[in-house]
Design an enzyme around this catalytic site. Structure first.
Site, PDB file in Angstrom:
ATOM      1  N   LYS A  44      15.631 -10.004 -33.920  1.00  0.00           N
ATOM      2  CA  LYS A  44      17.523  -9.712 -33.683  1.00  0.00           C
ATOM      3  C   LYS A  44      18.069 -10.075 -35.052  1.00  0.00           C
ATOM      4  O   LYS A  44      18.955  -9.257 -35.343  1.00  0.00           O
ATOM      5  CB  LYS A  44      17.897 -10.514 -32.820  1.00  0.00           C
ATOM      6  CG  LYS A  44      17.367  -9.907 -31.251  1.00  0.00           C
ATOM      7  CD  LYS A  44      18.241 -10.880 -30.280  1.00  0.00           C
ATOM      8  CE  LYS A  44      17.756 -10.527 -28.977  1.00  0.00           C
ATOM      9  NZ  LYS A  44      17.621  -9.435 -28.542  1.00  0.00           N
ATOM     10  N   GLU A 143      17.303 -16.435 -31.447  1.00  0.00           N
ATOM     11  CA  GLU A 143      15.883 -16.556 -31.654  1.00  0.00           C
ATOM     12  C   GLU A 143      15.637 -17.502 -32.542  1.00  0.00           C
ATOM     13  O   GLU A 143      14.204 -17.725 -32.763  1.00  0.00           O
ATOM     14  CB  GLU A 143      15.307 -15.147 -31.999  1.00  0.00           C
ATOM     15  CG  GLU A 143      15.535 -14.068 -30.873  1.00  0.00           C
ATOM     16  CD  GLU A 143      14.842 -12.727 -31.212  1.00  0.00           C
ATOM     17  OE1 GLU A 143      14.683 -11.931 -30.188  1.00  0.00           O
ATOM     18  OE2 GLU A 143      14.883 -12.209 -32.428  1.00  0.00           O
ATOM     19  N   THR A 219      29.633  -6.912 -24.114  1.00  0.00           N
ATOM     20  CA  THR A 219      29.100  -5.432 -24.403  1.00  0.00           C
ATOM     21  C   THR A 219      28.494  -4.726 -23.130  1.00  0.00           C
ATOM     22  O   THR A 219      28.030  -5.518 -22.398  1.00  0.00           O
ATOM     23  CB  THR A 219      28.196  -5.340 -25.520  1.00  0.00           C
ATOM     24  OG1 THR A 219      27.064  -5.630 -25.227  1.00  0.00           O
ATOM     25  CG2 THR A 219      28.920  -5.793 -26.962  1.00  0.00           C
ATOM     26  N   ALA A 222      26.915   1.903 -22.176  1.00  0.00           N
ATOM     27  CA  ALA A 222      27.614   2.986 -22.190  1.00  0.00           C
ATOM     28  C   ALA A 222      29.068   2.965 -21.765  1.00  0.00           C
ATOM     29  O   ALA A 222      29.968   3.821 -22.031  1.00  0.00           O
ATOM     30  CB  ALA A 222      26.837   4.270 -21.331  1.00  0.00           C
ATOM     31  N   ASP A 245      16.727   6.062 -26.866  1.00  0.00           N
ATOM     32  CA  ASP A 245      16.328   4.922 -26.810  1.00  0.00           C
ATOM     33  C   ASP A 245      17.374   3.900 -26.982  1.00  0.00           C
ATOM     34  O   ASP A 245      17.904   3.885 -27.977  1.00  0.00           O
ATOM     35  CB  ASP A 245      15.313   4.870 -28.013  1.00  0.00           C
ATOM     36  CG  ASP A 245      14.643   3.400 -28.122  1.00  0.00           C
ATOM     37  OD1 ASP A 245      14.881   2.690 -27.279  1.00  0.00           O
ATOM     38  OD2 ASP A 245      13.714   3.272 -28.971  1.00  0.00           O
ATOM     39  N   THR A 247      17.232   0.785 -27.691  1.00  0.00           N
ATOM     40  CA  THR A 247      16.735  -0.487 -28.361  1.00  0.00           C
ATOM     41  C   THR A 247      17.577  -0.509 -29.752  1.00  0.00           C
ATOM     42  O   THR A 247      18.143   0.428 -30.185  1.00  0.00           O
ATOM     43  CB  THR A 247      15.224  -0.211 -29.096  1.00  0.00           C
ATOM     44  OG1 THR A 247      14.378   0.201 -28.056  1.00  0.00           O
ATOM     45  CG2 THR A 247      14.644  -1.315 -29.622  1.00  0.00           C
ATOM     46  N   ALA A 249      20.955  -1.221 -29.910  1.00  0.00           N
ATOM     47  CA  ALA A 249      22.331  -1.082 -29.584  1.00  0.00           C
ATOM     48  C   ALA A 249      22.911  -2.329 -30.101  1.00  0.00           C
ATOM     49  O   ALA A 249      23.779  -2.369 -30.742  1.00  0.00           O
ATOM     50  CB  ALA A 249      22.556  -0.501 -28.278  1.00  0.00           C
ATOM     51  N   GLY A 250      22.619  -3.282 -29.399  1.00  0.00           N
ATOM     52  CA  GLY A 250      23.445  -4.552 -29.390  1.00  0.00           C
ATOM     53  C   GLY A 250      22.960  -4.837 -30.827  1.00  0.00           C
ATOM     54  O   GLY A 250      24.196  -5.588 -31.554  1.00  0.00           O
ATOM     55  N   ASP A 251      22.009  -4.871 -31.619  1.00  0.00           N
ATOM     56  CA  ASP A 251      21.973  -5.318 -32.977  1.00  0.00           C
ATOM     57  C   ASP A 251      23.059  -4.453 -33.857  1.00  0.00           C
ATOM     58  O   ASP A 251      23.589  -5.023 -34.781  1.00  0.00           O
ATOM     59  CB  ASP A 251      20.564  -5.174 -33.490  1.00  0.00           C
ATOM     60  CG  ASP A 251      19.442  -5.967 -32.835  1.00  0.00           C
ATOM     61  OD1 ASP A 251      20.093  -7.162 -32.402  1.00  0.00           O
ATOM     62  OD2 ASP A 251      18.273  -5.837 -32.579  1.00  0.00           O
TER      63      ASP A 251
END
Ligand code: ADP
Length: 305
Positions: A44, A143, A219, A222, A245, A247, A249-251
């Site tokens: 992350k 992390e 968050t 969509a 995908d 993967t 999106a948050g980052d």
């Protein structure tokens, strides 16, 4: 002449993601023949630093990898994307963090993370690095050790925490945070409230505000995001995209939020732009490869830039 704004500091994890495709998950003790193996640089912290670099910043990433082939590959890839890696240490006695991911033909996955060197991004290391330069904004995740987050919030800089993966935090951390950015799962884990509608978002955000966080953005995939502070409560819509995908999106969201706040934009504007960065990241496969450039973001952000 305008003063030069110091770049965002990102403190966090860097991993090598090892992805195998298989027809199905093996049973305990069983071997299944997979079809494809790919490696991706991830983690992350590293992803969020890349998100900032893609948007035109040159973030200082503070992290650790092992002095092994994965570690050196990660540093070189971050550098290529435009991240300042002077504070990423490749340590002789450590092993680079890895995520072993199995994806089945039906699209399900299992992930085993071995944190390795990320566990050593500790307060002493980070303090020593931060003594070398000026900074205004720090972006962190969970992390790497919570004790590091605790140390950073004492520095009274703009502190943003993406509480992922969610874990219990001491009250002192909430009090020192300018921003917290949990997704739906993390919000539920931390507050006990599942953010499914305006009422529950309001209740969850109130929990964070009562614990001392200044700005809360939940968050909502969509559905965009829900921004609350002592003055405003706004549901910020995202844009409609063709999602391939989700993967990273948050980052993408967190990197963009930190970058735009550091540029001096107001919170609502930064969140609206971050929503769009998150949306664009879902339109391409992968993590770092899917993060939008500043021009791509500008193209879907009329009136916001
Ligand atoms: P995470 O990846 O951490 O679970 P989210 O899924 O909530 O985080 O995504 C972060 C932000 O990215 C959302 O607040 C939203 O603005 C944007 N986003 C994510 N998924 C979509 C989507 N399918 N369509 C449009 N925007 C999206």
């Amino acid at each position: 002449m305008a003063a030069v704004v110091p770049e965002v500091v990102v403190i966090g994890s860097a991993n090598m993601d090892l992805v195998t495709r298989a027809p199905r998950f093996p049973l305990p003790g069983e071997t299944v023949l997979g079809s494809k193996f790919t490696t991706f640089t991830g983690g992350k912290g590293a992803n969020q630093a890349c998100a900032i670099a893609k948007l035109g910043g040159r973030p200082r990433f503070i992290g650790k990898v092992g002095n092994d082939s994965f570690g050196l590959q990660i540093i070189s890839s971050l550098r290529q994307i435009g991240v300042d890696t002077a504070n990423v240490f490749a340590e002789q006695d450590l092993v680079t963090g890895t995520a072993m991911i199995t994806v089945t033909d039906s699209g399900e996955n299992t992930i085993v993370v071995a944190g390795g060197a990320n566990a050593r991004v500790d307060p002493d290391f980070v303090n020593e690095r931060l003594s070398k330069f000026e900074f205004n904004t720090v972006l962190m995740q969970l992390e790497t050790p919570v004790s590091t987050v605790q140390e950073i919030i004492r520095k009274k800089k703009l502190a943003i925490l993406n509480p992922a993966p969610a874990s219990d935090l001491p009250d002192e951390i909430y009090h020192g945070l300018d921003w917290i950015t949990p997704n739906e799962t993390e919000t539920h884990r931390l507050t006990g409230v599942r953010p499914i509608d305006t009422e529950s978002c309001r209740k969850a955000a109130a929990w964070f505000l009562q614990h001392g966080v200044k700005n809360v953005v939940i968050t909502l995939g969509a559905k965009g995001s829900f921004l609350v502070n002592s003055q405003i409560e706004i549901h910020c819509p995202t844009i409609e995209v063709k999602t391939i995908d989700t993967t990273a999106a948050g980052d993408a969201f967190n990197g963009a939020l930190a970058q735009f706040l550091n540029e001096g934009r107001d919170g609502q504007n930064a969140v609206m732009l971050a929503n769009r960065a998150g949306a664009l990241a879902t339109t391409k496969l992968g993590a770092q490869a899917s993060l939008p450039s500043r021009d791509e973001l500008r193209a879907v952000s009329s009136g916001l830039f």
